[in-house]
Design a protein around this motif. Structure first.
Motif, PDB file in Angstrom:
ATOM      1  N   LEU A   1       0.831  -1.250   0.085  1.00  0.00           N
ATOM      2  CA  LEU A   1       0.072  -0.003   0.081  1.00  0.00           C
ATOM      3  C   LEU A   1       0.880   1.239   0.034  1.00  0.00           C
ATOM      4  N   ILE A   2       0.520   2.419  -0.703  1.00  0.00           N
ATOM      5  CA  ILE A   2       1.100   3.570  -0.684  1.00  0.00           C
ATOM      6  C   ILE A   2       0.120   4.493   0.046  1.00  0.00           C
ATOM      7  N   ALA A   3       0.572   5.394   0.928  1.00  0.00           N
ATOM      8  CA  ALA A   3      -0.304   6.031   1.681  1.00  0.00           C
ATOM      9  C   ALA A   3       0.273   7.197   2.527  1.00  0.00           C
ATOM     10  N   PRO A   4      -0.329   8.306   3.269  1.00  0.00           N
ATOM     11  CA  PRO A   4       0.363   9.091   4.036  1.00  0.00           C
ATOM     12  C   PRO A   4       1.111   8.384   4.989  1.00  0.00           C
ATOM     13  N   PRO A   5       2.457   8.883   5.454  1.00  0.00           N
ATOM     14  CA  PRO A   5       3.009   8.116   6.364  1.00  0.00           C
ATOM     15  C   PRO A   5       2.062   7.919   7.657  1.00  0.00           C
ATOM     16  N   GLN A   6       1.177   8.609   7.888  1.00  0.00           N
ATOM     17  CA  GLN A   6       0.496   8.301   9.396  1.00  0.00           C
ATOM     18  C   GLN A   6      -0.563   7.171   9.038  1.00  0.00           C
ATOM     19  N   VAL A   7      -0.915   7.032   7.881  1.00  0.00           N
ATOM     20  CA  VAL A   7      -1.908   5.684   7.521  1.00  0.00           C
ATOM     21  C   VAL A   7      -0.610   4.588   7.711  1.00  0.00           C
ATOM     22  N   VAL A   8       0.259   4.589   7.139  1.00  0.00           N
ATOM     23  CA  VAL A   8       1.378   3.745   7.018  1.00  0.00           C
ATOM     24  C   VAL A   8       1.558   3.225   8.488  1.00  0.00           C
ATOM     25  N   ALA A   9       1.942   4.185   9.407  1.00  0.00           N
ATOM     26  CA  ALA A   9       2.232   3.814  10.785  1.00  0.00           C
ATOM     27  C   ALA A   9       1.016   3.306  11.552  1.00  0.00           C
ATOM     28  N   LEU A  10      -0.196   3.508  11.304  1.00  0.00           N
ATOM     29  CA  LEU A  10      -1.390   2.866  11.917  1.00  0.00           C
ATOM     30  C   LEU A  10      -1.550   1.267  11.347  1.00  0.00           C
ATOM     31  N   VAL A  11      -1.344   1.321   9.981  1.00  0.00           N
ATOM     32  CA  VAL A  11      -1.498   0.123   9.502  1.00  0.00           C
ATOM     33  C   VAL A  11      -0.473  -0.905  10.113  1.00  0.00           C
ATOM     34  N   GLU A  12       0.766  -0.374   9.934  1.00  0.00           N
ATOM     35  CA  GLU A  12       1.871  -1.125  10.441  1.00  0.00           C
ATOM     36  C   GLU A  12       1.662  -1.767  11.695  1.00  0.00           C
ATOM     37  N   ARG A  13       1.001  -0.786  12.878  1.00  0.00           N
ATOM     38  CA  ARG A  13       0.611  -1.284  14.283  1.00  0.00           C
ATOM     39  C   ARG A  13      -0.348  -2.446  14.233  1.00  0.00           C
ATOM     40  N   LEU A  14      -1.173  -2.135  13.496  1.00  0.00           N
ATOM     41  CA  LEU A  14      -2.483  -3.076  13.320  1.00  0.00           C
ATOM     42  C   LEU A  14      -1.784  -4.452  12.809  1.00  0.00           C
ATOM     43  N   ARG A  15      -0.982  -4.277  11.731  1.00  0.00           N
ATOM     44  CA  ARG A  15      -0.321  -5.644  11.069  1.00  0.00           C
ATOM     45  C   ARG A  15       0.465  -6.407  12.089  1.00  0.00           C
ATOM     46  N   GLN A  16       0.799  -5.978  13.196  1.00  0.00           N
ATOM     47  CA  GLN A  16       1.585  -6.667  14.295  1.00  0.00           C
ATOM     48  C   GLN A  16       0.636  -7.506  14.934  1.00  0.00           C
ATOM     49  N   SER A  17      -0.400  -7.383  15.072  1.00  0.00           N
ATOM     50  CA  SER A  17      -1.554  -8.236  15.617  1.00  0.00           C
ATOM     51  C   SER A  17      -1.967  -9.458  14.620  1.00  0.00           C
ATOM     52  N   ALA A  18      -1.782  -9.068  13.239  1.00  0.00           N
ATOM     53  CA  ALA A  18      -2.073 -10.080  12.430  1.00  0.00           C
ATOM     54  C   ALA A  18      -0.907 -11.383  12.103  1.00  0.00           C
ATOM     55  N   ASP A  19       0.024 -10.759  11.374  1.00  0.00           N
ATOM     56  CA  ASP A  19       1.187 -11.916  11.088  1.00  0.00           C
ATOM     57  C   ASP A  19       2.440 -11.506  11.555  1.00  0.00           C
ATOM     58  N   LEU A  20       2.671 -10.572  12.477  1.00  0.00           N
ATOM     59  CA  LEU A  20       3.987  -9.701  12.831  1.00  0.00           C
ATOM     60  C   LEU A  20       4.689  -9.075  11.657  1.00  0.00           C
ATOM     61  N   CYS A  21       5.162  -9.790  10.692  1.00  0.00           N
ATOM     62  CA  CYS A  21       5.730  -9.357   9.305  1.00  0.00           C
ATOM     63  C   CYS A  21       5.483 -10.315   8.281  1.00  0.00           C
ATOM     64  N   GLY A  22       5.869  -9.925   6.999  1.00  0.00           N
ATOM     65  CA  GLY A  22       5.807 -10.816   5.827  1.00  0.00           C
ATOM     66  C   GLY A  22       7.202 -11.504   5.843  1.00  0.00           C
ATOM     67  N   SER A  23       7.211 -12.379   4.683  1.00  0.00           N
ATOM     68  CA  SER A  23       8.527 -13.083   4.252  1.00  0.00           C
ATOM     69  C   SER A  23       9.481 -12.076   3.749  1.00  0.00           C
ATOM     70  N   ALA A  24      10.762 -11.992   4.553  1.00  0.00           N
ATOM     71  CA  ALA A  24      11.825 -11.349   3.972  1.00  0.00           C
ATOM     72  C   ALA A  24      12.426 -11.822   2.746  1.00  0.00           C
ATOM     73  N   LEU A  25      12.413 -13.092   2.732  1.00  0.00           N
ATOM     74  CA  LEU A  25      12.810 -13.741   1.563  1.00  0.00           C
ATOM     75  C   LEU A  25      12.066 -13.212   0.264  1.00  0.00           C
ATOM     76  N   CYS A  26      10.640 -13.434   0.360  1.00  0.00           N
ATOM     77  CA  CYS A  26      10.005 -13.123  -0.901  1.00  0.00           C
ATOM     78  C   CYS A  26       9.964 -11.706  -1.239  1.00  0.00           C
ATOM     79  N   GLN A  27      10.236 -10.917  -0.105  1.00  0.00           N
ATOM     80  CA  GLN A  27      10.069  -9.529  -0.322  1.00  0.00           C
ATOM     81  C   GLN A  27      11.473  -9.040  -1.227  1.00  0.00           C
ATOM     82  N   ALA A  28      12.461  -9.644  -0.603  1.00  0.00           N
ATOM     83  CA  ALA A  28      13.773  -9.561  -1.359  1.00  0.00           C
ATOM     84  C   ALA A  28      13.895  -9.982  -2.907  1.00  0.00           C
ATOM     85  N   VAL A  29      13.132 -10.923  -2.923  1.00  0.00           N
ATOM     86  CA  VAL A  29      13.121 -11.450  -4.251  1.00  0.00           C
ATOM     87  C   VAL A  29      12.352 -10.406  -5.103  1.00  0.00           C
ATOM     88  N   VAL A  30      10.969  -9.899  -4.831  1.00  0.00           N
ATOM     89  CA  VAL A  30      10.264  -9.066  -5.656  1.00  0.00           C
ATOM     90  C   VAL A  30      11.184  -7.690  -5.604  1.00  0.00           C
TER      91      VAL A  30
END
Length: 392
Positions: A247-276
């Protein structure tokens, strides 16, 4: 230990949010058409033979040797991949959050921004995944009839003038799923300005925008206002299995979603992200790859539309795609849901239009994906669809 045959499943009482989520007729249909005898135009899948498997394998081999990429990463995504996406989208890295596919981005945004009862406006016909997401958070979902030129900003402006105050307006501005149409720059500008005036967020869901094969590329909706959030994905231009969206959003939205994301899956796959990130940064290769995919889709779209015109004549109305993966068609007087069984019996599948309805009667519409079949198969599929219609 009891055998599996002796286990009794306890009753399940779904939560109100789970019970509110409608099933996906598309997923159900895919299970019915997984046979070589059926030419399926139902799925929204990219062409498997156009996935750059060897290039992905090379990038994966390089990444897997880095132990840091086998570790957890930041909830907002691997920094270097955020920077790669930022370059790809011409934004600042602080505006980017990497997710497990763009569907997760949409789900997190709904959870972050929508309270039960808030009004959310969606296109009608609607991208089914958006309908499911907003139903899960208890939104008051309003369907805005889609036009031949995309989202109906004029009607939305009248709704706002009459007192409607949406929290979110969700739309697919490029090569709509299922409608196939796109919003031009003027309509995107009007939408962004309307959002600024009335204080709602626009979610511009854009997994297909790079797959243009005809016409000029309009400026992104976010370039016209401050309240536009863009969703992007590697699934349609690289490979769905990488499961990398953003997602591309104003930084305050990114920060809000990042905090919420921690309750979902903590983070994504660094490996897959590096490949992309590797593939996005290989700009000469990426441009050639996307051009090849778009060229193939252009030929397939032309073959399908021409074949439908040949076999149905004036009995069918079709969108003429400028990109993406879908053709939206209408068979006046035909209930495409009722026709589906006969169509599968004739060896062809599609998604009935009613599966995408919010409020409108779309019973004579159907979504056809031209991405996964060859030109010859699409011509055969059009003939089979006509035979099923004639038999009915």
């Amino acid at each position: 230990m009891p055998s599996s045959s002796s286990l009794v499943s306890p009753p399940v009482h779904p939560s109100r949010s789970a019970a509110a989520v409608p099933g996906s007729a598309i997923r159900d249909l895919l299970r019915l058409t997984e046979t070589p005898a059926v030419l399926s135009m139902a799925g929204g899948l990219p062409a498997t033979e156009l996935i750059p498997a060897q290039r992905i394998a090379d990038a994966t081999a390089a990444a897997v040797g880095d132990r840091d990429l086998l570790q957890y990463t930041a909830s907002a995504g691997l920094r270097r991949t955020r920077e790669s996406i930022a370059r790809h989208e011409a934004v600042a890295p602080e505006q980017v959050l990497v997710t497990h596919g763009s569907q997760q981005a949409l789900s997190l945004l709904a959870a972050a921004l929508v309270d039960p009862g808030d009004v959310v406006v969606v296109d009608d016909p609607v991208y089914v995944g958006a309908m499911q997401v907003f139903a899960s958070v208890g939104a008051d979902i309003r369907g805005l009839p889609l036009t031949e030129k995309g989202i109906d900003v004029s009607l939305l402006a009248r709704w706002c003038a009459d007192g409607l105050r949406p929290t979110i307006v969700h739309t697919v501005t490029a090569f709509h799923n299922p409608g196939g149409v796109s919003a031009d720059a003027a309509r995107r500008r009007d939408l962004a300005e309307l959002a600024d005036r009335h204080g709602f967020w626009v979610i511009d869901d854009d997994p297909y925008g790079r797959l243009r094969f005809r016409g000029d590329v309009p400026a992104p909706t976010r370039s016209f206002g401050d309240r536009v959030i863009t969703l992007g994905s590697a699934s349609k231009i690289l490979a769905p299995a990488l499961r990398v969206g953003w997602l591309i959003a104003p930084p305050q939205v990114v920060a809000l979603v990042e905090r919420l994301r921690q309750s979902a899956d903590l983070c994504g796959s660094a490996l897959c992200q590096a490949v992309v990130g590797d593939l996005l940064d290989d700009t000469d290769w990426l441009s050639a790859h996307i051009a090849a995919v778009a060229g193939a889709y252009s030929r397939r779209a032309h073959a399908l539309v021409a074949a439908l015109d040949d076999v149905f004549g004036e009995a069918i109305e079709t969108s003429v795609p400028d990109g993406g993966m879908f053709c939206w068609a209408r068979l006046p007087g035909v209930d495409t849901t009722a026709l589906l069984d006969a169509a599968v019996g004739h060896g062809v599948a599609y998604v009935p239009g009613q599966a995408f309805s919010v409020r409108r009667d779309l019973s004579d519409r159907l979504r056809l994906s031209f991405a996964t079949l060859t030109e010859d198969q699409l011509r055969t599929a059009a003939g089979r669809l006509h035979a099923a219609t004639a038999a009915g």
